[in-house]
Design an enzyme around this catalytic site. Structure first.
Site, PDB file in Angstrom:
ATOM      1  N   LYS A 112       0.815  -1.214   0.000  1.00 41.29           N
ATOM      2  CA  LYS A 112       0.000   0.000   0.000  1.00 41.29           C
ATOM      3  C   LYS A 112       0.844   1.257   0.000  1.00 41.29           C
ATOM      4  O   LYS A 112       0.386   2.317  -0.407  1.00 41.29           O
ATOM      5  CB  LYS A 112      -0.939   0.006   1.209  1.00 41.29           C
ATOM      6  CG  LYS A 112      -2.065  -0.994   1.061  1.00 41.29           C
ATOM      7  CD  LYS A 112      -3.155  -0.759   2.075  1.00 41.29           C
ATOM      8  CE  LYS A 112      -4.289  -1.744   1.834  1.00 41.29           C
ATOM      9  NZ  LYS A 112      -5.247  -1.783   2.898  1.00 41.29           N
ATOM     10  N   LYS A 195      -5.526 -10.332  -6.033  1.00 42.27           N
ATOM     11  CA  LYS A 195      -6.709 -10.721  -5.272  1.00 42.27           C
ATOM     12  C   LYS A 195      -7.864  -9.755  -5.549  1.00 42.27           C
ATOM     13  O   LYS A 195      -7.648  -8.587  -5.899  1.00 42.27           O
ATOM     14  CB  LYS A 195      -6.405 -10.788  -3.774  1.00 42.27           C
ATOM     15  CG  LYS A 195      -6.218  -9.469  -3.122  1.00 42.27           C
ATOM     16  CD  LYS A 195      -6.257  -9.542  -1.602  1.00 42.27           C
ATOM     17  CE  LYS A 195      -6.153  -8.107  -1.100  1.00 42.27           C
ATOM     18  NZ  LYS A 195      -6.312  -7.878   0.268  1.00 42.27           N
ATOM     19  N   LYS A 198     -11.412  -4.474  -2.747  1.00 43.46           N
ATOM     20  CA  LYS A 198     -12.332  -3.344  -2.813  1.00 43.46           C
ATOM     21  C   LYS A 198     -11.617  -2.006  -3.012  1.00 43.46           C
ATOM     22  O   LYS A 198     -12.217  -1.034  -3.431  1.00 43.46           O
ATOM     23  CB  LYS A 198     -13.245  -3.297  -1.590  1.00 43.46           C
ATOM     24  CG  LYS A 198     -12.560  -3.168  -0.256  1.00 43.46           C
ATOM     25  CD  LYS A 198     -13.533  -3.396   0.899  1.00 43.46           C
ATOM     26  CE  LYS A 198     -12.756  -3.798   2.147  1.00 43.46           C
ATOM     27  NZ  LYS A 198     -13.541  -4.391   3.176  1.00 43.46           N
TER      28      LYS A 198
END
Ligand code: TYM
Length: 332
Positions: A112, A195, A198
């Site tokens: 991230k 993966k 969201k």
């Protein structure tokens, strides 16, 4: 009876199919035989920039999604993390024994923060796994049902619990991960090497739990497939393996049964049957979800009740923790 804890971030209006398959469906079955705490971890969603206008609405929507998925608030304790301040209090004690080295190794943090220069990354993103450990340890939970992407965080949580126990005396059970073999890592529909996520900017990577039938059909028909024609789970067939895992989770047949059923048939038939199975599976979810949101007073009542139960359990733990670390005055 074990104590179970797990959580979901309210970073979107509703969860996606990967959240359900990797986590919620196991929460639903675990609640039959265990004492369960399921938490909408709103404080975790502050680790990346957030919109104060939608935060609390999303938390309620996520709670409604859990009930619509089958979590029974009469049986399990369902609550919002920010309504139980003991999570953040315990998080500080754990921060003081967590190590920079172990936090720096977390792949989710590395992923991230990859595109940011260190200066611009919120400290919350770095400390995130410590708050996660506090979430679970505040309830002295034994079992944590999650998807595969949380495996490393769970390992760190176990190390922190163990270190606390060795330093201050046996205080926490060292929680065990519950990661199912099937469906623990549902991949993106448009790229089976990543993966289902969201926070991705690619809308066709996932199916939202409240997607309407036509959208579901479109997303499944547009899902990438592998070369060849066989409908078979195999390492060199990541896209079809992923669709088989989804089909098996929502349709009830095993992957082996599906492989037999589709032997000699093409991707087209397989995808259109999968889309219909998904539509049939999501229809009752959507109806129930809307029904729950139509009665906000009842949802508030359930969440208030959940927070009361959670607070009481977490307060018990904090009494023990404060004593263990030496914060209690001898005269008290
Ligand atoms: P979150 O909100 O990202 O996801 C909620 C749950 O869904 C699982 N999951 C998946 N499973 C299979 N395939 C996927 N593509 C997929 N994407 C997500 C996640 O593994 C998770 O179980 N850090 C956690 C929330 C959390 C938590 C906790 C969990 C906070 N505190 C304490 C357990 C215990 C998270 O971000 O989940």
């Amino acid at each position: 009876m074990s104590r179970v804890f797990s959580g979901v971030k309210p970073t979107a209006d509703v969860p996606h199919l990967g959240n359900y398959i990797g986590a919620f469906r196991h929460w639903v079955s675990l609640q039959e035989q265990h004492e369960c705490f399921f938490c909408v971890v709103d404080l975790h969603s502050l680790t990346v920039p957030w919109d104060p206008k939608t935060l609390s609405l999303r938390s309620r929507q996520t709670a409604a999604s859990l009930i619509a998925s089958g979590i029974d608030p009469e049986r399990s304790t369902l609550f919002l993390q920010s309504e139980v301040p003991e999570h953040t209090e315990l998080s500080w004690f754990l921060t003081c024994i967590a190590r920079m080295g172990e936090l720096s190794r977390m792949t989710q943090f590395k992923d991230k923060s990859r595109n940011d220069k260190g200066e611009a990354i919120g400290t919350g993103l770095y400390m995130y796994p410590v708050l996660m450990a506090a979430d679970v340890l505040a309830y002295r939970a034994d079992l944590v049902p999650v998807g595969d992407d949380q495996r490393q965080h769970l390992e760190l949580m176990r190390n922190i619990a163990d270190r606390f126990n060795r330093t201050f005396g046996e205080t926490f059970p060292v929680p065990a991960p519950f990661i199912a073999e099937a469906g623990a890592r549902i991949m993106s529909l448009d790229d089976p090497s990543r993966k289902m996520d969201k926070s991705s900017s690619r809308p066709n990577n996932l199916v939202w739990m409240n997607d309407k039938p036509d959208i579901v059909r479109k997303k499944i028909s547009g899902a990438v497939t592998d070369s060849g024609t066989e409908i078979k789970r195999a390492e060199d067939k990541p896209a079809i393996s992923n669709l088989l895992a989804i089909y098996s989770a929502v349709g009830g047949s095993s992957v082996e049964q599906l492989e037999q059923e589709y032997a000699g048939k093409g991707y087209g038939d397989f995808k259109s049957d999968l889309a219909e199975a998904l539509v049939e599976f999501l229809d009752p979810f959507r109806a129930r979800y809307e029904e729950i949101l139509d009665d906000p007073a009842q949802l508030d009542k359930l969440l208030d009740g959940g927070a009361d139960v959670a607070r009481e359990a977490a307060r018990e733990t904090m009494k023990i923790v404060r004593e263990a670390v030496g914060l209690r005055r001898p005269s008290r």
